[in-house]
Design a protein around this motif. Structure first.
Motif, mmCIF file in Angstrom:
data_model
loop_
_atom_site.group_PDB
_atom_site.id
_atom_site.type_symbol
_atom_site.label_atom_id
_atom_site.label_comp_id
_atom_site.label_asym_id
_atom_site.label_seq_id
_atom_site.Cartn_x
_atom_site.Cartn_y
_atom_site.Cartn_z
ATOM 1 N N THR A 82 49.909 41.287 45.536
ATOM 2 C CA THR A 82 49.563 40.179 44.655
ATOM 3 C C THR A 82 49.607 40.649 43.207
ATOM 4 O O THR A 82 49.547 41.841 42.930
ATOM 5 N N ASN A 83 49.703 39.694 42.298
ATOM 6 C CA ASN A 83 49.637 40.043 40.880
ATOM 7 C C ASN A 83 48.290 39.643 40.278
ATOM 8 O O ASN A 83 48.110 39.680 39.083
ATOM 9 N N LEU A 84 47.320 39.273 41.145
ATOM 10 C CA LEU A 84 45.976 38.946 40.687
ATOM 11 C C LEU A 84 45.159 40.219 40.482
ATOM 12 O O LEU A 84 45.342 41.197 41.200
ATOM 13 N N THR A 85 44.230 40.166 39.535
ATOM 14 C CA THR A 85 43.306 41.277 39.349
ATOM 15 C C THR A 85 42.318 41.272 40.517
ATOM 16 O O THR A 85 42.149 40.254 41.190
ATOM 17 N N PRO A 86 41.631 42.388 40.766
ATOM 18 C CA PRO A 86 40.636 42.402 41.848
ATOM 19 C C PRO A 86 39.571 41.310 41.690
ATOM 20 O O PRO A 86 39.176 40.673 42.667
ATOM 21 N N LEU A 87 39.120 41.061 40.482
ATOM 22 C CA LEU A 87 38.118 40.022 40.256
ATOM 23 C C LEU A 87 38.679 38.638 40.579
ATOM 24 O O LEU A 87 37.990 37.805 41.187
ATOM 25 N N GLU A 88 39.931 38.385 40.212
ATOM 26 C CA GLU A 88 40.574 37.105 40.545
ATOM 27 C C GLU A 88 40.747 36.960 42.055
ATOM 28 O O GLU A 88 40.588 35.862 42.599
ATOM 29 N N GLN A 89 41.049 38.056 42.735
ATOM 30 C CA GLN A 89 41.159 38.013 44.198
ATOM 31 C C GLN A 89 39.823 37.639 44.834
ATOM 32 O O GLN A 89 39.773 36.825 45.759
ATOM 33 N N VAL A 90 38.745 38.203 44.317
ATOM 34 C CA VAL A 90 37.410 37.886 44.826
ATOM 35 C C VAL A 90 37.131 36.400 44.648
ATOM 36 O O VAL A 90 36.693 35.713 45.583
ATOM 37 N N ASN A 114 30.811 34.985 38.037
ATOM 38 C CA ASN A 114 30.635 36.355 38.507
ATOM 39 C C ASN A 114 29.520 37.019 37.714
ATOM 40 O O ASN A 114 29.543 37.050 36.495
ATOM 41 N N ARG A 115 28.538 37.531 38.441
ATOM 42 C CA ARG A 115 27.413 38.221 37.812
ATOM 43 C C ARG A 115 27.577 39.732 37.884
ATOM 44 O O ARG A 115 27.129 40.445 36.997
ATOM 45 N N LEU A 116 28.206 40.201 38.966
ATOM 46 C CA LEU A 116 28.360 41.645 39.134
ATOM 47 C C LEU A 116 29.595 41.916 39.978
ATOM 48 O O LEU A 116 29.812 41.274 41.008
ATOM 49 N N PHE A 117 30.395 42.842 39.523
ATOM 50 C CA PHE A 117 31.545 43.324 40.280
ATOM 51 C C PHE A 117 31.638 44.808 39.971
ATOM 52 O O PHE A 117 32.089 45.198 38.893
ATOM 53 N N ARG A 118 31.163 45.623 40.915
ATOM 54 C CA ARG A 118 31.073 47.050 40.628
ATOM 55 C C ARG A 118 31.535 47.861 41.831
ATOM 56 O O ARG A 118 31.185 47.561 42.967
ATOM 57 N N LYS A 119 32.307 48.905 41.538
ATOM 58 C CA LYS A 119 32.659 49.871 42.574
ATOM 59 C C LYS A 119 31.537 50.876 42.671
ATOM 60 O O LYS A 119 31.083 51.416 41.663
ATOM 61 N N LYS A 178 21.674 23.077 34.534
ATOM 62 C CA LYS A 178 20.770 22.239 33.755
ATOM 63 C C LYS A 178 21.556 21.296 32.854
ATOM 64 O O LYS A 178 21.078 20.262 32.444
ATOM 65 N N SER A 179 22.791 21.668 32.567
ATOM 66 C CA SER A 179 23.637 20.863 31.702
ATOM 67 C C SER A 179 24.158 19.650 32.466
ATOM 68 O O SER A 179 24.582 19.747 33.610
ATOM 69 N N LYS A 180 24.126 18.499 31.852
ATOM 70 C CA LYS A 180 24.650 17.279 32.478
ATOM 71 C C LYS A 180 26.173 17.254 32.415
ATOM 72 O O LYS A 180 26.826 16.594 33.205
ATOM 73 N N GLN A 181 26.719 17.933 31.431
ATOM 74 C CA GLN A 181 28.179 17.960 31.277
ATOM 75 C C GLN A 181 28.784 19.064 32.117
ATOM 76 O O GLN A 181 28.266 20.169 32.176
ATOM 77 N N ARG A 182 29.874 18.749 32.755
ATOM 78 C CA ARG A 182 30.604 19.766 33.517
ATOM 79 C C ARG A 182 31.531 20.495 32.576
ATOM 80 O O ARG A 182 32.310 19.891 31.856
ATOM 81 N N ARG A 183 31.440 21.791 32.595
ATOM 82 C CA ARG A 183 32.330 22.581 31.769
ATOM 83 C C ARG A 183 33.647 22.782 32.495
ATOM 84 O O ARG A 183 33.693 22.816 33.718
ATOM 85 N N GLU A 184 34.732 22.876 31.750
ATOM 86 C CA GLU A 184 36.060 23.021 32.328
ATOM 87 C C GLU A 184 36.163 24.288 33.162
ATOM 88 O O GLU A 184 36.564 24.261 34.290
ATOM 89 N N THR A 185 35.825 25.408 32.587
ATOM 90 C CA THR A 185 35.892 26.669 33.322
ATOM 91 C C THR A 185 34.675 27.507 33.009
ATOM 92 O O THR A 185 34.221 27.559 31.879
ATOM 93 N N VAL A 186 34.165 28.133 34.016
ATOM 94 C CA VAL A 186 33.033 29.038 33.854
ATOM 95 C C VAL A 186 33.451 30.349 34.506
ATOM 96 O O VAL A 186 33.880 30.368 35.645
ATOM 97 N N HIS A 187 33.365 31.457 33.781
ATOM 98 C CA HIS A 187 33.743 32.758 34.350
ATOM 99 C C HIS A 187 32.610 33.725 34.212
ATOM 100 O O HIS A 187 31.921 33.824 33.307
#
Length: 187
Positions: A82-90, A114-119, A178-187
């Motif tokens: 794949t050409n995805l990063t490990p975090l994108e694969q997760v 994502n809150r934590l991604f650690r080897k 808590k926000s009433k508005q949906r954000r487009e992307t959250v990472h």
């Protein structure tokens, strides 16, 4: 339907002649020459095929293959899956499990943070929040007694261990935004 079938050839020739006349008129209106080269470039590719003799099929297959694979370079390098990063694969693996476990609009309204991604020495530690915007969606993602979330987590963990070839400690948490508005992307 045409009967007898021998008249089909005559009809096909008439249609071809009419098409040539139309094309020639269009070229003349544009002030272009409608000579042999123009006819050759505009004419469709014709294959002579015999079902009885099983002849000509290889030519069609070769032509279709050249149309289907116009580039000679590969999208992904040899040896890579794949050409995805490990975090994108997760994220993709967990997203797939959400789609398989929840129904209707629920999977589309879940955003992953994502809150934590650690080897670590034994493998990977991954913590991810699944953010929803309504209490009803929160209940659906959690499921009765947390079973839906547990099913998502267990199946995602198995796929992540297979993808990364090591142990994976995966923790998923459902959070109500808590926000009433949906954000487009959250990472």
């Amino acid at each position: 339907l045409v009967s007898p079938k021998s008249k089909l050839l005559d009809i096909a020739m008439d249609i071809g002649t009419m098409a040539d006349v139309c094309m020639e008129d269009q070229f003349r209106k544009q002030g272009k020459d409608f000579g042999f080269q123009a006819k050759l470039e505009l004419s469709p590719v014709v294959f002579y095929v015999s079902a009885l003799k099983e002849d000509g099929v290889d030519d069609i297959m070769e032509h279709l293959l050249t149309l289907a694979t116009p580039c000679t370079s590969w999208a992904i390098e040899p040896g890579k899956t794949t050409n995805l990063t490990p975090l994108e694969q997760v994220q993709e693996i967990i997203r797939e499990k959400i789609y398989r476990s929840c129904h209707r609009e629920v999977p589309h309204s879940v955003q992953q943070v994502n809150r934590l991604f650690r080897k670590v020495q034994k493998g990977l530690v991954i913590h991810q929040d699944l953010v929803v915007f309504t209490k009803s969606h929160q209940k659906l993602v959690l499921g009765s007694g947390g079973r839906t979330l547990q099913r998502i987590q267990d199946s995602a963990r198995k796929d992540l261990q297979k993808a990364f070839g090591c142990d994976v400690a995966l923790q998923l948490h459902v959070k109500l935004s808590k926000s009433k508005q949906r954000r487009e992307t959250v990472h």
